[in-house]
Design an enzyme around this catalytic site. Structure first.
Site, PDB file in Angstrom:
ATOM      1  N   ASP A  43     -26.595  22.647  -3.103  1.00  0.00           N
ATOM      2  CA  ASP A  43     -26.744  24.091  -3.290  1.00  0.00           C
ATOM      3  C   ASP A  43     -28.202  24.436  -3.570  1.00  0.00           C
ATOM      4  OD1 ASP A  43     -25.188  26.783  -4.086  1.00  0.00           O
ATOM      5  OD2 ASP A  43     -26.858  26.480  -5.485  1.00  0.00           O
ATOM      6  N   TYR A  48     -35.439  29.499  -4.781  1.00  0.00           N
ATOM      7  CA  TYR A  48     -35.751  28.258  -5.519  1.00  0.00           C
ATOM      8  C   TYR A  48     -37.022  27.597  -4.964  1.00  0.00           C
ATOM      9  CZ  TYR A  48     -30.796  28.478  -7.005  1.00  0.00           C
ATOM     10  OH  TYR A  48     -29.569  28.863  -7.489  1.00  0.00           O
ATOM     11  N   LYS A  73     -29.139  30.586  -0.038  1.00  0.00           N
ATOM     12  CA  LYS A  73     -28.855  31.973  -0.454  1.00  0.00           C
ATOM     13  C   LYS A  73     -29.965  32.915  -0.016  1.00  0.00           C
ATOM     14  CE  LYS A  73     -26.879  29.931  -4.621  1.00  0.00           C
ATOM     15  NZ  LYS A  73     -27.834  28.883  -4.993  1.00  0.00           N
ATOM     16  N   HIS A 106     -27.456  36.346  -2.826  1.00  0.00           N
ATOM     17  CA  HIS A 106     -27.732  35.736  -4.132  1.00  0.00           C
ATOM     18  C   HIS A 106     -27.428  36.673  -5.303  1.00  0.00           C
ATOM     19  CE1 HIS A 106     -30.521  32.453  -5.988  1.00  0.00           C
ATOM     20  NE2 HIS A 106     -29.641  32.852  -6.872  1.00  0.00           N
TER      21      HIS A 106
END
Ligand code: NAP
Length: 281
Positions: A43, A48, A73, A106
């Site tokens: 994930d 990120y 996401k 997200h």
């Protein structure tokens, strides 16, 4: 590994590996360690900033693509249909993949309906094998379902022993939306890794608190994606399929529920402003 079946018919591992807050250069070795141990679901997210590291680990693993389940996401700044399509292509480029198995909105902020229409298109075109959402409270989730064609396959929400999300999970199940837990350990908040009840249950089974928490999620049919950069913990968190919590133990863990977030509330205007100011690139 145990799998759950999404509303698309696809099989998703009930246990995956999360990479939030892992810097890009540390992501490749962490994901390689996870794949080595046996995780097949990863994930990540555009925000990120470590999709490149995830992609490198996948490439170096030599594991065939159809054995993997990769989630990324869409960050909220990608407003509108065109921007969503571009954001997806950029994520696929960074991952070095032809498709992802699951693409999530997200945050429940911004032009969500335009984003969702684009996600539906990506799904129909096969660029993503399933689409879903994250951090959607029940009212937002139902509204999205009522006003669109594709029902989200997954809603990834904060879910841990202190915030068990029982009513939200029931609602999702009734709508055919798979519950996925982020922050299964609440990132250690509320002293989770020293919790006396979880420790006592762990002793009964010769398991750690982390393993008890993951087992509790699995027995509730909740997908879990624990994060760690520590190889021993990455392995430990995978060893949760060789014991079972009793109904009494599950009931005891229910008593830990505080019914409130351990992080932040997505309905708080200050949180909406703060998260909306974050850029993914
Ligand atoms: P988490 O998995 O609840 O906790 C991670 C923390 O627990 C790290 O500090 C890790 O330390 C520690 N840890 C892991 N295994 C352990 C063990 N066996 N014993 C002791 N400590 C252990 O937190 P999270 O990263 O926030 O959540 C998991 C994943 O959910 C993320 O990586 C991300 O993929 C996803 N997520 C999504 C959202 C969203 O908005 N959709 C938000 C947050 C997270 P070390 O790393 O130092 O070992």
């Amino acid at each position: 590994m145990q799998y759950i079946t999404l509303n698309t018919g696809a099989e998703m591992p009930i246990l995956g590996f999360g990479v939030y807050q892992i810097p890009n250069d540390q992501t490749q070795p962490a994901v390689e360690a996870a794949l080595e141990v046996g995780y097949r679901s990863i994930d990540t997210a555009a925000v990120y900033r470590n999709e490149v590291g995830v992609g490198r680990a996948i490439a170096s693993s030599g594991i065939s693509r159809d054995e993997l389940f990769i989630t990324t996401k869409l960050w909220r700044q990608a407003r509108g249909e065109d921007n969503t399509l571009r954001a997806c292509e950029a994520s696929l480029d960074r991952l070095g993949l032809e498709y992802v198995d699951l693409y999530l909105i997200h945050q429940p902020f911004g032009d969500v309906y335009a984003q969702w229409r684009a996600m539906e298109r990506l799904y129909r075109e096969g660029r993503v094998r399933a689409i879903g959402v994250s951090n959607f409270h029940s009212d937002r989730l139902v509204d999205l379902i009522l006003n669109n064609e594709v029902v989200p396959a997954v809603n990834q929400i904060e879910l841990n022993p202190f915030h068990q999300q029982v009513a939200a999970s029931d609602l999702m199940r009734s709508e055919g939306v798979q519950v996925e837990s982020w922050g299964p350990f609440a990132e250690g908040r509320n002293d989770l890794f020293n919790n006396p009840l979880l420790a006592a249950i762990g002793r009964t089974h010769g398991k750690s608190i982390a393993q008890v928490v993951l087992r509790w999620l699995i027995q509730r049919d909740v997908v879990a994606i624990p994060k760690s950069v520590t190889p021993a913990r990455i392995a430990e968190n995978f060893e949760v399929f060789d014991f079972e919590l009793s109904p009494e133990e599950l009931a005891q863990i229910s008593s830990l529920d505080q019914g409130v977030t351990q992080f932040f509330d997505h309905r708080d205007p200050k949180v909406v402003r703060r998260i909306s100011a974050i850029r993914s690139e």
